[in-house]
Design an enzyme around this catalytic site. Structure first.
Site, PDB file in Angstrom:
ATOM      1  N   CYS A  21       0.718  -0.861  -0.032  1.00  0.00           N
ATOM      2  CA  CYS A  21       0.100  -0.407  -0.138  1.00  0.00           C
ATOM      3  C   CYS A  21       1.261   1.719   0.349  1.00  0.00           C
ATOM      4  CB  CYS A  21      -0.612   0.784   1.497  1.00  0.00           C
ATOM      5  SG  CYS A  21      -1.908  -1.092   1.604  1.00  0.00           S
ATOM      6  N   TRP A  94      -3.509  -1.896  -1.948  1.00  0.00           N
ATOM      7  CA  TRP A  94      -3.579  -3.461  -3.665  1.00  0.00           C
ATOM      8  C   TRP A  94      -4.091  -4.682  -2.178  1.00  0.00           C
ATOM      9  CZ3 TRP A  94      -1.150  -8.146  -2.549  1.00  0.00           C
ATOM     10  CH2 TRP A  94      -1.203  -8.544  -3.909  1.00  0.00           C
ATOM     11  N   ASN A 120       0.146   0.881   5.967  1.00  0.00           N
ATOM     12  CA  ASN A 120       0.377  -0.449   5.179  1.00  0.00           C
ATOM     13  C   ASN A 120       1.666  -2.081   5.934  1.00  0.00           C
ATOM     14  OD1 ASN A 120       2.119  -0.751   3.355  1.00  0.00           O
ATOM     15  ND2 ASN A 120       3.556   0.305   3.193  1.00  0.00           N
ATOM     16  N   LYS A 509       8.885 -10.021 -18.442  1.00  0.00           N
ATOM     17  CA  LYS A 509       8.496  -8.312 -19.828  1.00  0.00           C
ATOM     18  C   LYS A 509       7.248  -8.666 -20.821  1.00  0.00           C
ATOM     19  CE  LYS A 509       9.912  -6.134 -17.532  1.00  0.00           C
ATOM     20  NZ  LYS A 509      11.002  -6.450 -16.251  1.00  0.00           N
ATOM     21  N   GLU A 512       4.392  -9.720 -18.502  1.00  0.00           N
ATOM     22  CA  GLU A 512       3.476  -8.763 -17.115  1.00  0.00           C
ATOM     23  C   GLU A 512       2.824  -7.751 -17.709  1.00  0.00           C
ATOM     24  OE1 GLU A 512       6.296  -7.344 -14.271  1.00  0.00           O
ATOM     25  OE2 GLU A 512       8.038  -7.200 -15.706  1.00  0.00           O
ATOM     26  N   HIS A 528      14.297 -30.802 -24.963  1.00  0.00           N
ATOM     27  CA  HIS A 528      13.609 -31.758 -24.696  1.00  0.00           C
ATOM     28  C   HIS A 528      12.521 -31.246 -23.762  1.00  0.00           C
ATOM     29  CE1 HIS A 528      18.219 -33.249 -24.003  1.00  0.00           C
ATOM     30  NE2 HIS A 528      18.635 -31.407 -23.915  1.00  0.00           N
TER      31      HIS A 528
HETATM   32  C1  F6R Z   1       9.739  -7.573 -13.120  1.00  0.00           C
HETATM   33  C2  F6R Z   1       9.407  -7.182 -11.974  1.00  0.00           C
HETATM   34  C3  F6R Z   1       9.607  -7.761 -10.485  1.00  0.00           C
HETATM   35  C4  F6R Z   1      10.093  -7.769  -9.438  1.00  0.00           C
HETATM   36  C5  F6R Z   1      10.171  -8.306  -8.250  1.00  0.00           C
HETATM   37  C6  F6R Z   1      11.649  -8.559  -6.926  1.00  0.00           C
HETATM   38  O1  F6R Z   1       9.828  -6.340 -14.602  1.00  0.00           O
HETATM   39  O2  F6R Z   1       9.643  -5.891 -11.761  1.00  0.00           O
HETATM   40  O3  F6R Z   1       9.593  -9.054 -11.314  1.00  0.00           O
HETATM   41  O4  F6R Z   1      11.601  -6.911  -9.850  1.00  0.00           O
HETATM   42  O5  F6R Z   1       8.831  -8.261  -7.579  1.00  0.00           O
HETATM   43  O6  F6R Z   1      11.669  -6.889  -6.835  1.00  0.00           O
HETATM   44  P1  F6R Z   1      12.512  -5.481  -6.679  1.00  0.00           P
HETATM   45  O7  F6R Z   1      13.696  -5.639  -7.565  1.00  0.00           O
HETATM   46  O8  F6R Z   1      12.421  -4.674  -6.199  1.00  0.00           O
HETATM   47  O9  F6R Z   1      12.575  -6.707  -4.590  1.00  0.00           O
END
Ligand code: F6R
Length: 632
Positions: A21, A94, A120, A509, A512, A528
């Site tokens: 949040c 969230w 939060n 990428k 998501e 495989h």
């Molecule tokens: C993908 C992405 C996530 C973060 C993951 C870890 O684009 O952003 O997969 O890499 O949630 O987040 P951090 O790096 O903030 O620990």
């Protein structure tokens, strides 16, 4: 700050329960509402399913909440009328439990509606507290732990006849879980009370005005002086004065940090999306990451955060890298780097798996935790576990002052600047840049990397920002190719060696932000199993740059071609072999293969960006995701 070097500050082990949040609060002479709304928009990456504010003016304490994004709340407030207050709190949510709706949105009132609170985190023992409060006659409108928390504070307040601050302090001894909270009190119009354990909270210090936020982005516009509240601390701003005490009631001296972040770093600066801006910032972000650390001419490589721990690093029996998502992919690249240059065995662990499988780990292990946000719950928990077994923990983080740099023994910041698009781009390349410097330093110090190679590699790394600039020139071509594949239902990403993690990252990428199913594989693994998927409908993205496995990858490309798969290949400038086979090629400059990921990932970032835009997806805030994953 060039490097971080923080000692263990947290005692908590609650990271698995944290909730994502964003919180913002203001008290001072200005109109609080526009400051809070703007701040919430900046924090929307932390959650965007509902939002709310509580404002205190001559008419009293009022709460306004709305399901949806902050813009929905803003519209609702505009329709409500002219609202002006000098003190207020705001929240963007969230949801983890309790569906996103107006009622579950924060802030929450206490029973008497004398107080309101934003939160939060998560209160683990809220059911026990709620049962107790229900027996005392309290009623609840929402399904949230936060409503229980604020009513619990009020119960102590009424029962003990004490101040709100004291009631909060007593309550914090009873609640189990994690929190960053801010309380507003109808009876004290120039006052805000905040506390933190496990969830981040930054206090901006202005001229007789104070800002509270989950990170510094809502604050930077007004002041660059900030205080990072520590776990188990309570901050009270009353009549223009800030006081910080521990929950044991011991006053502490607030340490004022100078923020180095620039306002334009958190604005779109003419780009349509933050993601595109951040992809294009990479020449600069990598240069910022190398600046002051790498001097190829003199052969100087300094990572201040490593200095004190270099001995441990050099003599480590094993390096364990732990991270999640894109940061984990950077960790995989680092595995190749450390093993090749420094000849120390490396294990790369998903933080979420590592923490739950009773890993064999001891004081001879050097653990590197990688995180853009510095707040990822699983990574924090993995750090706590490794620390409890005596390992040295080094953080590679982007967000200055976030929880991971405050928890690890030492570390290096990536200096990529604020990354606001939920999909990580410039943080990935900055992480690899830091890890590459660490690997070179380690290899050189251990004598596993000859001086001449070391110097040559330093020059090559220093040349990367300019080469990324060239890789970005593929943008128009990539956009054209994207138009051809935007309706695909699946894609396969294949690469070998240093480009295997890039294949994983390219696939992530795409998934998501465009919601197209994609898988990344080591190219040789195709035979495989995944090869069964290849037909004329299946686009296969190859990363086939000039490196030690180039010829093998070319063979894999031929295998796909024979099965009529569509081939898009990222190749090295001047390539002819792959060009003859692929449907499309995208050229990136030549570099040492160890640094190829820094270039080959760029067209893949652009490819997913353009596909997502063409499919009408919300690029910067993809569905179901949040930037700071502070929940397990
Ligand atoms: C993908 C992405 C996530 C973060 C993951 C870890 O684009 O952003 O997969 O890499 O949630 O987040 P951090 O790096 O903030 O620990």
């Amino acid at each position: 700050m060039a490097q971080f070097l923080f000692l263990c500050l947290t005692k908590t082990n609650f990271y698995k329960f944290l909730v994502m949040c964003g919180i913002v609060a203001y008290v001072g002479q200005q109109d609080a509402l526009p400051i809070i709304i703007k701040g919430l928009k900046r924090l929307e990456y932390r959650g965007y399913d509902s939002a709310g504010v509580a404002l205190l003016d001559q008419r009293g304490l009022s709460i306004y909440k709305k399901k949806g994004k902050v813009a929905e709340l803003e519209k609702f407030l505009e329709e409500t009328g002219d609202i002006h207050a000098n003190v207020g709190i705001g929240h963007t949510r969230w949801a983890t439990h309790g569906e996103p709706n107006d009622v579950n949105a924060h802030p929450h009132y206490s029973s008497s509606e004398r107080f309101a609170m934003i939160h939060n985190g998560i209160i683990e023992n809220y059911e026990v507290l709620k049962k107790d409060l229900l027996q005392k006659g309290y009623t609840f409108q929402s399904e949230t732990d936060t409503e229980v928390f604020v009513k619990f504070i009020e119960d102590i307040y009424q029962h003990n006849g004490c101040s709100l601050e004291e009631a909060l302090r007593l309550a914090l001894h009873k609640v189990v879980g994690a929190y960053a909270i801010v309380l507003i009190n109808l009876e004290e119009p120039n006052t805000l009370i905040a506390a933190r354990k496990g969830s981040p909270l930054v206090i901006g210090v202005g001229e007789k005005e104070y800002f509270f936020a989950s990170d510094a982005t809502p604050i930077i516009e007004y002041t660059n002086k900030v205080v990072y509240l520590d776990d188990y601390e309570i901050a009270v701003v009353r009549n223009g004065e800030l006081q910080i005490k521990t929950i044991e009631n011991v006053e502490t001296n607030p340490y004022i940090n100078q923020l180095e972040m620039e306002l334009e770093a958190i604005e779109k600066g003419g780009y349509e999306h933050f993601m595109l801006k951040e992809i294009f910032e990479q020449p600069k972000s990598i240069a910022d990451c190398l600046r002051g650390r790498l001097d190829a001419k003199s052969g100087r490589l300094v990572l201040g955060g490593l200095r004190e721990y270099m001995n441990k690093f050099q003599n480590a029996e094993r390096i364990i890298i732990t991270a999640c998502g894109t940061s984990w992919h950077a960790g995989l690249v680092a595995e190749y780097l450390f093993e090749e240059f420094a000849r120390i065995p490396v294990e790369v662990e998903y933080a979420s798996e590592f923490r739950y499988r009773n890993p064999v780990i001891n004081e001879k292990d050097f653990v590197i935790a990688i995180s853009q946000s510095g707040e990822t719950a699983d990574t924090l928990a993995a750090i706590e576990l490794a620390k409890s077994r005596g390992a040295t923990i080094f953080g590679v983080c982007n967000v200055v002052g976030s929880s991971i740099p405050r928890t690890t023994h030492a570390g290096s910041y990536t200096h990529a600047g604020p990354e606001i698009g939920v999909a990580s781009t410039k943080a990935f390349t900055a992480q690899i840049s830091v890890l590459a410097m660490m690997a070179l330093k380690l290899g050189y110090q251990r004598g596993t990397l000859p001086e001449s190679t070391y110097i040559q590699l330093l020059h090559e790394l220093a040349a990367i920002p300019a080469k990324v600039e060239k890789a970005l020139q593929t943008n128009a071509l990539v956009e054209k190719i994207a138009a051809e594949y935007k309706d695909a239902r699946n894609m396969l990403y294949l690469g070998r060696g240093y480009n295997f993690p890039v294949a994983l990252e390219g696939a992530l990428k795409l998934k998501e932000i465009s919601y197209i199913h994609a898988e990344g594989y080591p190219a040789a693994e195709m035979k495989h199993g995944p090869i069964a998927l290849i037909d004329e409908e299946m686009p296969v993205i190859f990363i086939a740059t000039q490196d030690s496995s180039y010829e093998k990858v070319v063979s894999n490309i031929q295998e796909v071609k024979a099965r009529k798969g569509k081939i898009v290949a990222v190749v090295t400038e001047g390539d002819t072999q792959v060009k003859a086979l692929a449907d499309h090629v995208i050229e990136v400059p030549l570099t040492h293969e160890a640094f190829t990921p820094l270039l080959s990932v760029v067209p893949l970032q652009l490819f997913s960006y353009h596909i997502a835009v063409m499919r009408g997806c919300n690029v910067d805030q993809p569905r179901n995701l949040a930037k700071s994953v502070t929940v397990e």
